[in-house]
Design an enzyme around this catalytic site. Structure first.
Site, mmCIF file in Angstrom:
data_model
loop_
_atom_site.group_PDB
_atom_site.id
_atom_site.type_symbol
_atom_site.label_atom_id
_atom_site.label_comp_id
_atom_site.label_asym_id
_atom_site.label_seq_id
_atom_site.Cartn_x
_atom_site.Cartn_y
_atom_site.Cartn_z
ATOM 1 N N GLY A 128 157.891 77.302 107.863
ATOM 2 C CA GLY A 128 157.950 76.046 107.113
ATOM 3 C C GLY A 128 157.669 74.859 108.022
ATOM 4 N N TYR B 121 168.549 70.964 92.850
ATOM 5 C CA TYR B 121 168.296 71.201 94.281
ATOM 6 C C TYR B 121 169.482 70.694 95.112
ATOM 7 C CZ TYR B 121 166.528 70.026 98.947
ATOM 8 O OH TYR B 121 166.380 69.880 100.303
#
Ligand SMILES: NC(=O)c1ccc[n+]([C@@H]2O[C@H](COP(=O)([O-])OP(=O)(O)OC[C@H]3O[C@@H](n4cnc5c(N)ncnc54)[C@H](O)[C@@H]3O)[C@@H](O)[C@H]2O)c1
Length: 339
Positions: free
Chosen positions: A15, A157
């Site tokens: 990432g 989230y």
């Protein structure tokens, strides 16, 4: 004194943040074991390109799997006995959590649970887990301090990240696992995430397309340059929380009952969205056509990190100005995409 070679497990190593952090750890002499599922939330080629640069370096190896796969992290921890674990793998993104909430349950809740169980069986000296400025939700008191109440998450989230904080606290308490929870503030820079505003803006401006400006530009973000963020993490790896035996100092988020602390990593300099867009215009030498839009559900108007605790714990204070960070980021974007 130099440390004997230490081993870090970095989840989400392909990432944006995981790549930069792994690279920095390798260059500081750590052995790094990455794990990444190469999910297709955004362009997998970008993840493969980041991972290829890590695999070029001795001292790096990677497991391609989901963190929530039963047994995977347990086997990895048992085989490598990491000194530090830095957990960045997650389903990120505020807006996508409206579309696909279940992916957040799997990666963030079950994935973090498996990580905690692996740490319980094979305790590392320090675990550090990514949370987000989004957990401050509807708080209006600025700047956001770690000791503020943070109970009004505005997106699923943020809710999964707040849950991760509570989960990690309970494991730190029950199994005496020294744990630091980072709250990151809007990170940008080379090799950044294509779902985030900085790349979306740069891409549109360079293509001559209009950009979508939410809340009519009346937003502020504490934009944090990736190198500053990584430097903050590297310093915090050495700041291992210890279960307190007396009162906790004013302004310290250290738990009264566990070796557990929450630390903001931000720039502590909220920048109006329109100024950030201007910095991209300056770096690209082009003017943006703007679609002024309403606020997006789940989003917050402003973020601003109090970074006093980070500085007190580590002596480090992030400080890359937006103009400089954006110039470096646009330079990378143009080179990588050949535009
Ligand atoms: N970038 C930011 O501004 C920001 C801000 C706040 C918090 N965070 C948090 O920091 C962490 C890293 O963010 P990033 O910006 O590098 O995001 P990213 O999406 O670039 O990196 C996450 C990596 O994790 C991997 N991954 C996703 N689900 C997985 C799973 N179930 N198992 C294994 N790997 C999986 C992805 O393939 C990806 O490479 C995340 O936890 C994110 O929530 C980021």
């Amino acid at each position: 004194m130099a440390h004997p070679q230490r081993t870090a497990v970095v989840t989400g190593s392909a990432g944006f943040i995981g790549y930069h952090l792994s690279d920095r750890l390798l260059k500081s002499g750590w052995q790094v074991i990455g794990i990444d599922a190469m999910t297709d939330y955004y362009d997998v080629t970008l993840k493969q390109d980041r991972q290829a640069m890590l695999l070029d370096q001795p001292g790096f190896r990677v497991v391609e799997d989901k963190v929530e796969t039963p047994g995977t992290l347990d086997t990895l921890f048992a085989g490598s006995r990491p000194d530090a674990v830095i957990h960045l793998a997650a389903q990120a993104g505020v807006r996508y959590s409206i579309e696909a909430p279940e992916s957040y349950v799997n990666a963030n809740l079950i994935g973090t649970f498996r990580l905690l169980e692996a740490a319980r069986a094979h305790p590392p000296a320090h675990m550090l887990l990514a949370s987000t400025s989004s957990v401050y939700g509807a708080n209006t008191q600025m700047p956001y301090a770690e000791t503020d109440k943070a109970d009004t998450q505005m997106s699923f989230y943020a809710a999964t990240k707040k849950a991760n904080e509570a989960m990690a606290h309970s494991y730190a308490h029950l199994y005496n696992l020294p744990t630091t929870m980072f709250r990151f503030f809007t990170v940008y820079g080379p090799w950044g995430r294509p779902d985030m505003a900085p790349i979306k803006f740069a891409r549109a401006i360079l293509n001559g397309d209009p950009i979508d400006v939410y809340n009519h530009g009346r937003m502020k973000r504490d934009f944090t340059y990736i190198d500053d963020l990584v430097e903050g993490i590297i310093h915090l790896v050495e700041a291992v929380p210890v279960r307190p035996t007396g009162p906790v100092a004013e302004g310290d988020s250290l738990s009264p009952v566990a070796p557990y602390r929450v630390v903001n990593i931000g720039n502590s300099d909220p920048v109006p969205l329109m100024d950030f867009i201007e910095a991209i215009e300056a770096a690209t030498g082009r003017k943006a056509a703007k679609n002024m839009m309403d606020m997006q559900p789940g989003d917050v108007v402003a973020t601003w990190a109090d970074t006093g605790l980070l500085t007190r714990l580590t002596g480090y204070r992030p400080g890359t100005p937006v103009a400089e960070g954006v110039a470096r980021f646009v330079h990378w974007y143009r080179g990588y995409h050949g535009v």
